[in-house]
Design a protein around this motif. Structure first.
Motif, PDB file in Angstrom:
ATOM      1  N   LYS A  94      27.736  29.041  -8.186  1.00 17.42           N
ATOM      2  CA  LYS A  94      28.435  28.005  -7.426  1.00 17.42           C
ATOM      3  C   LYS A  94      27.565  27.652  -6.410  1.00 17.42           C
ATOM      4  O   LYS A  94      27.377  28.436  -5.251  1.00 17.42           O
ATOM      5  N   SER A  96      26.863  26.665  -2.500  1.00 13.58           N
ATOM      6  CA  SER A  96      27.471  27.211  -1.303  1.00 13.58           C
ATOM      7  C   SER A  96      26.977  26.407  -0.016  1.00 13.58           C
ATOM      8  O   SER A  96      27.533  26.528   0.830  1.00 13.58           O
ATOM      9  N   TYR A 105      22.992  28.431  -4.252  1.00 12.26           N
ATOM     10  CA  TYR A 105      24.058  28.708  -5.175  1.00 12.26           C
ATOM     11  C   TYR A 105      24.376  30.305  -5.059  1.00 12.26           C
ATOM     12  O   TYR A 105      23.452  31.143  -4.896  1.00 12.26           O
ATOM     13  N   LEU A 108      28.628  33.725  -9.411  1.00 17.88           N
ATOM     14  CA  LEU A 108      30.157  33.965  -9.275  1.00 17.88           C
ATOM     15  C   LEU A 108      30.381  35.311 -10.038  1.00 17.88           C
ATOM     16  O   LEU A 108      31.662  36.118  -9.749  1.00 17.88           O
TER      17      LEU A 108
END
Length: 205
Positions: A94, A96, A105, A108
């Motif tokens: 994800k 960031s 990223y 997760l």
């Protein structure tokens, strides 16, 4: 020869010959005052020993290995992930943070590990779709010492170290591992070619 005029007659007498100065052997010549000292050889101090290597001036910092971290260069990554890998080969990430062509990223799901030591808060930064930096934390503070020892066994002596951080620096890859005052620990692995200059310079303790 000296000549004098006496009652109109010249009278000449032979002057006594001068004695030559006495010769002094070269070994007996003496110079008043202390003899000048020869300068120490280049690279030596007054006591004849080699001066210590200069450091950056950071308190507690010492130099480690003087050769590049070739084992780190050969690994070219961390915890099974290769620097330069394409973003499309990753899952469960994800976004960031974003700065120009550099996008970071967070992972997760999943718990990656290194040498059997669980990691957390693992993030990956990509430059134009290629992995340039890996940042990680060790999940349990009690494993920080084991993590440090595991890195030393696998990569050899660090190129520089301080009271809290160690740095391995190769020609292509750098790794910084640090233990904070609260005993948590983590590190970053950086590609010299793909990461920005600030990230590479920030590896130093």
């Amino acid at each position: 020869m000296a000549c004098v005029l006496l009652l109109g007659l010249a009278s000449c007498e032979q002057a006594p010959a001068r004695k030559p100065p006495a010769e002094v052997p070269i070994s007996e010549y003496r110079v008043e005052g202390p003899a000048p000292e020869a300068p120490p050889p280049e690279g030596k101090d007054d006591a004849g020993s080699t001066p210590p290597l200069a450091t950056s001036g950071l308190e507690g910092k010492t130099e480690g290995s003087t050769t590049p971290a070739t084992k780190l260069d050969a690994k070219n990554g961390f915890a099974g992930v290769q620097l330069g890998a394409a973003f499309k080969s990753f899952r469960n990430l994800k976004e960031s943070e974003r700065s120009g062509d550099h996008i970071t990223y967070k992972m997760l799901r999943g718990t990656p590990s290194y040498g059997g030591i669980a990691l957390k808060d693992v993030s990956y930064t990509f430059n134009k779709g290629k992995l340039d930096t890996i940042v990680f934390s060790v999940k349990a503070n009690k494993d920080c010492k084991a993590m440090k020892e595991s890195l030393e066994r696998e990569l050899g002596a660090p190129q520089s170290t301080s009271a809290q951080a160690q740095v391995w620096k190769g020609e292509k890859v750098g790794l910084r591992f640090a233990i904070s005052p609260n005993s948590s620990c983590g590190g970053s692995v950086v590609s010299r070619e793909l990461a920005d200059a600030i990230s590479w310079a920030g590896l130093q303790p």
